[in-house]
Design a protein around this motif. Structure first.
Motif, short mmCIF file in Angstrom:
data_model
loop_
_atom_site.label_atom_id
_atom_site.label_comp_id
_atom_site.label_asym_id
_atom_site.label_seq_id
_atom_site.Cartn_x
_atom_site.Cartn_y
_atom_site.Cartn_z
N ASP A 142 0.91 -1.27 -0.05
CA ASP A 142 -0.06 0.00 0.08
C ASP A 142 0.84 1.21 -0.10
N PRO A 143 1.13 2.02 -1.13
CA PRO A 143 2.14 2.84 -1.21
C PRO A 143 1.61 4.19 -0.59
N LEU A 144 2.63 4.99 -0.19
CA LEU A 144 2.47 6.41 0.37
C LEU A 144 2.54 7.66 -0.50
N ILE A 145 1.67 8.60 0.07
CA ILE A 145 1.91 9.96 -0.59
C ILE A 145 2.97 10.93 -0.19
N LEU A 166 -5.55 17.98 -3.16
CA LEU A 166 -5.48 17.35 -4.46
C LEU A 166 -4.23 16.47 -4.51
N THR A 167 -4.20 15.28 -4.58
CA THR A 167 -3.07 14.18 -4.78
C THR A 167 -2.88 13.72 -6.30
N LEU A 168 -1.89 13.99 -7.04
CA LEU A 168 -1.91 13.50 -8.37
C LEU A 168 -0.79 12.56 -8.63
N ALA A 191 7.22 11.71 2.97
CA ALA A 191 6.12 10.58 2.73
C ALA A 191 5.22 10.55 3.89
N ALA A 192 3.90 10.58 3.77
CA ALA A 192 3.17 10.58 5.01
C ALA A 192 1.72 10.07 4.42
N PRO A 193 1.53 8.63 4.98
CA PRO A 193 0.25 8.33 5.18
C PRO A 193 -0.58 8.86 6.47
N SER A 194 -2.06 8.75 6.28
CA SER A 194 -2.55 8.93 7.46
C SER A 194 -2.07 8.32 8.79
N ALA A 195 -2.16 9.19 9.93
CA ALA A 195 -1.29 8.70 11.11
C ALA A 195 -2.23 7.78 12.13
N GLU A 203 -9.49 12.89 3.80
CA GLU A 203 -8.17 12.78 3.11
C GLU A 203 -8.30 13.37 1.95
N SER A 204 -6.97 13.68 1.30
CA SER A 204 -7.21 14.35 -0.22
C SER A 204 -7.70 13.65 -1.27
N THR A 205 -8.34 14.27 -2.16
CA THR A 205 -8.85 13.70 -3.55
C THR A 205 -7.59 13.17 -4.21
N ILE A 206 -7.65 12.04 -4.79
CA ILE A 206 -6.86 11.39 -5.61
C ILE A 206 -7.11 11.09 -7.15
N ILE A 207 -6.25 11.58 -7.92
CA ILE A 207 -6.59 11.26 -9.60
C ILE A 207 -5.21 11.10 -10.12
N PRO A 252 -3.53 -4.71 -6.20
CA PRO A 252 -4.43 -3.40 -6.21
C PRO A 252 -3.57 -2.34 -6.97
N GLN A 253 -4.13 -1.48 -7.85
CA GLN A 253 -3.54 -0.32 -8.31
C GLN A 253 -3.59 0.97 -7.39
N ALA A 254 -4.65 0.97 -6.55
CA ALA A 254 -4.93 1.86 -5.56
C ALA A 254 -5.11 1.21 -4.36
N PRO A 255 -4.09 0.67 -3.81
CA PRO A 255 -4.17 -0.47 -2.84
C PRO A 255 -5.09 0.19 -1.35
N GLY A 256 -4.92 1.43 -1.27
CA GLY A 256 -5.48 2.16 -0.22
C GLY A 256 -6.97 2.07 -0.07
N GLN A 257 -7.32 1.93 -1.51
CA GLN A 257 -8.82 1.78 -1.71
C GLN A 257 -9.21 0.58 -1.36
N LEU A 258 -8.80 -0.15 -0.57
CA LEU A 258 -9.17 -1.49 0.01
C LEU A 258 -10.52 -1.23 0.30
O1 TXA Z 1 -5.05 13.87 3.03
C1 TXA Z 1 -4.14 12.87 2.49
O2 TXA Z 1 -3.90 12.44 1.45
C2 TXA Z 1 -3.44 12.28 3.81
C3 TXA Z 1 -2.62 13.33 4.30
C4 TXA Z 1 -1.76 12.78 5.56
O3 TXA Z 1 -1.59 13.88 3.23
N1 TXA Z 1 -2.59 11.29 3.39
C5 TXA Z 1 -3.26 9.97 3.25
O4 TXA Z 1 -2.41 9.02 3.04
O5 TXA Z 1 -4.48 9.64 3.10
P1 TXA Z 1 -2.82 7.35 2.96
O6 TXA Z 1 -1.56 6.61 2.97
O7 TXA Z 1 -3.83 6.98 4.23
O8 TXA Z 1 -3.61 7.31 1.42
C6 TXA Z 1 -2.80 7.30 0.50
C7 TXA Z 1 -3.60 6.72 -0.67
C8 TXA Z 1 -3.82 5.28 -0.48
O9 TXA Z 1 -5.14 4.90 -0.86
C9 TXA Z 1 -2.89 4.64 -1.50
O10 TXA Z 1 -3.28 3.36 -2.01
C10 TXA Z 1 -2.88 5.77 -2.49
O11 TXA Z 1 -2.96 6.85 -1.93
N2 TXA Z 1 -1.68 5.59 -3.17
C11 TXA Z 1 -0.37 6.01 -3.04
N3 TXA Z 1 0.36 6.18 -4.02
C12 TXA Z 1 -0.19 5.63 -5.14
C13 TXA Z 1 0.24 5.32 -6.41
N4 TXA Z 1 1.35 5.38 -6.98
N5 TXA Z 1 -0.87 4.86 -7.34
C14 TXA Z 1 -2.19 4.78 -6.78
N6 TXA Z 1 -2.43 5.07 -5.42
C15 TXA Z 1 -1.60 5.35 -4.56
#
Ligand code: TXA
Ligand code: MG
Length: 331
Positions: A51-54, A89-91, A132-136, A172-176, A218-224
């Motif tokens: 599960d990768p990090l942002i 917004l996460t890209l 690098a920071a996932p949610s804590a 958490e941020s929008t991811i696209i 999973p390609q967006a593994p955190g989207q479990l």
């Molecule tokens: O708001 C946020 O995004 C917060 C704050 C701390 O910045 N961070 C956050 O991180 O929510 P986390 O690790 O809880 O969620 C990150 C998500 C996960 O669903 C992960 O799978 C996805 O981002 N992700 C990370 N790298 C990816 C990649 N290369 N491709 C697809 N998904 C990715």
């Protein structure tokens, strides 16, 4: 706060992990270019390595250090970052070779954002490297929107939490990811709904759901499917009639407004009622309070948390996404 910023960045530089406030939720930060430090994040969270990090950059100009922006989406990336960064917004972009594979779980892409939180930004600037920071929170659990929630999740596992009060977005941020189209606006694949809404993104491209190929890693593994889960069973209703109480059980209602006229409020003699946006029914307030109220109800000794749905427009999409995932294990 200056001392805290200095201490936090010194610890990060030394390869330690530190919980930091962002505008969305608290993050557990590490020097993104130091694999040993990043490994500590996975260990403290008990997060699986798939599960990768942002990666969080301190300024827009630092994007080139962590990602390689393809020419055919460069203009779009410029527009999006000019509009939404710093912000939630996460890209997802092709990764720069300097970013360790551990951060991206071996994916060829990296998720990048620039946090708008003044404390997070100050730490990033002082450190001079991406964070690098996932949610804590521990893996799969409710995301923390305050320092005390981080304490409950990770006490004894991390050396420092920087407390800057409650988070201003709450989810958490929008991811696209971005797919270019010849002669047309690009397609944005929505990997995670968040504070930057579909409606806002539509000004820059066509927003489509990210379709996961479930047979592969999973390609967006955190989207479990299961995520944000309280320990108390959480049941998300579609309509009031779906609630079928069992004799002798203690039920709490997580209501939208808590209004006396609400059919959900009147459904049962609730042990407790908490509201996401008391009285006013504002989605922005509901998002800010969501994880806080979920955590509070989880600690209330209930047999189940019954949840009233919110409308799925704007921020409501992100809120319902979190509630669905929180309820998955209890179906
Ligand atoms: O708001 C946020 O995004 C917060 C704050 C701390 O910045 N961070 C956050 O991180 O929510 P986390 O690790 O809880 O969620 C990150 C998500 C996960 O669903 C992960 O799978 C996805 O981002 N992700 C990370 N790298 C990816 C990649 N290369 N491709 C697809 N998904 C990715
Ligand atoms: Mg998370």
């Amino acid at each position: 706060m200056k001392d805290a910023v200095r201490e936090a960045s010194a610890m990060l530089r030394a390869g330690e992990i530190v919980a930091l406030p962002t505008e969305t939720v608290y993050g557990l930060g590490a020097d993104a270019l130091n694999p040993e430090a990043v490994a500590k994040v996975f260990a403290a969270k008990e997060r699986p390595s798939f599960d990768p990090l942002i990666v969080h950059i301190a300024s827009r100009g630092d994007l080139k250090d962590v990602a390689i922006v393809p020419d055919d989406i460069a203009e779009t990336v410029n527009k999006l970052t000019a509009e939404f960064w710093p912000g939630p917004l996460t890209l997802i972009l092709p990764k720069h070779p300097d970013v360790p594979d551990l951060v991206t779980s071996g994916l060829p892409t990296v998720a990048v954002r620039q946090s708008a939180h003044p404390v997070f930004r100050a730490v990033g600037k002082e450190l001079g490297r991406p964070i690098a920071a996932p949610s804590a929170n521990r893996f799969g659990r409710i995301s923390p929107t305050s320092a005390s929630a981080v304490m409950k999740e990770l006490e004894g596992r991390i050396p420092l939490i920087v407390d800057a009060g409650a988070c201003s977005e709450g989810v958490e941020s929008t991811i696209i990811s971005i797919e270019p189209r010849e002669g047309k606006k690009p397609v944005f694949r929505l990997h995670r709904a968040g504070p930057v809404t579909k409606e806002q993104l539509q000004n820059f491209g066509k927003v489509e759901k990210f379709r996961e190929n479930k047979s592969e890693a999973p390609q967006a593994p955190g989207q479990l499917e299961s995520h944000y889960a309280p320990l108390t069973p959480l049941i998300l209703l579609e309509k009031p009639e779906d609630f079928v109480p069992e004799e002798g059980k203690k039920y709490g209602l997580l209501s939208y407004t808590g209004d006396d006229d609400s059919p959900y409020v009147n459904l049962h003699d609730w042990e407790a009622i908490e509201s996401l946006s008391p009285g006013s029914g504002k989605l922005a307030e509901a998002a800010i309070r969501l994880f806080f109220v979920m955590r509070m109800m989880d600690e209330a000794g209930l047999d189940a948390i019954i949840v009233e749905p919110v409308s799925e427009t704007g921020l409501g999409v992100a809120i319902m996404d979190r509630l669905r995932r929180a309820s998955v294990n209890f179906k």
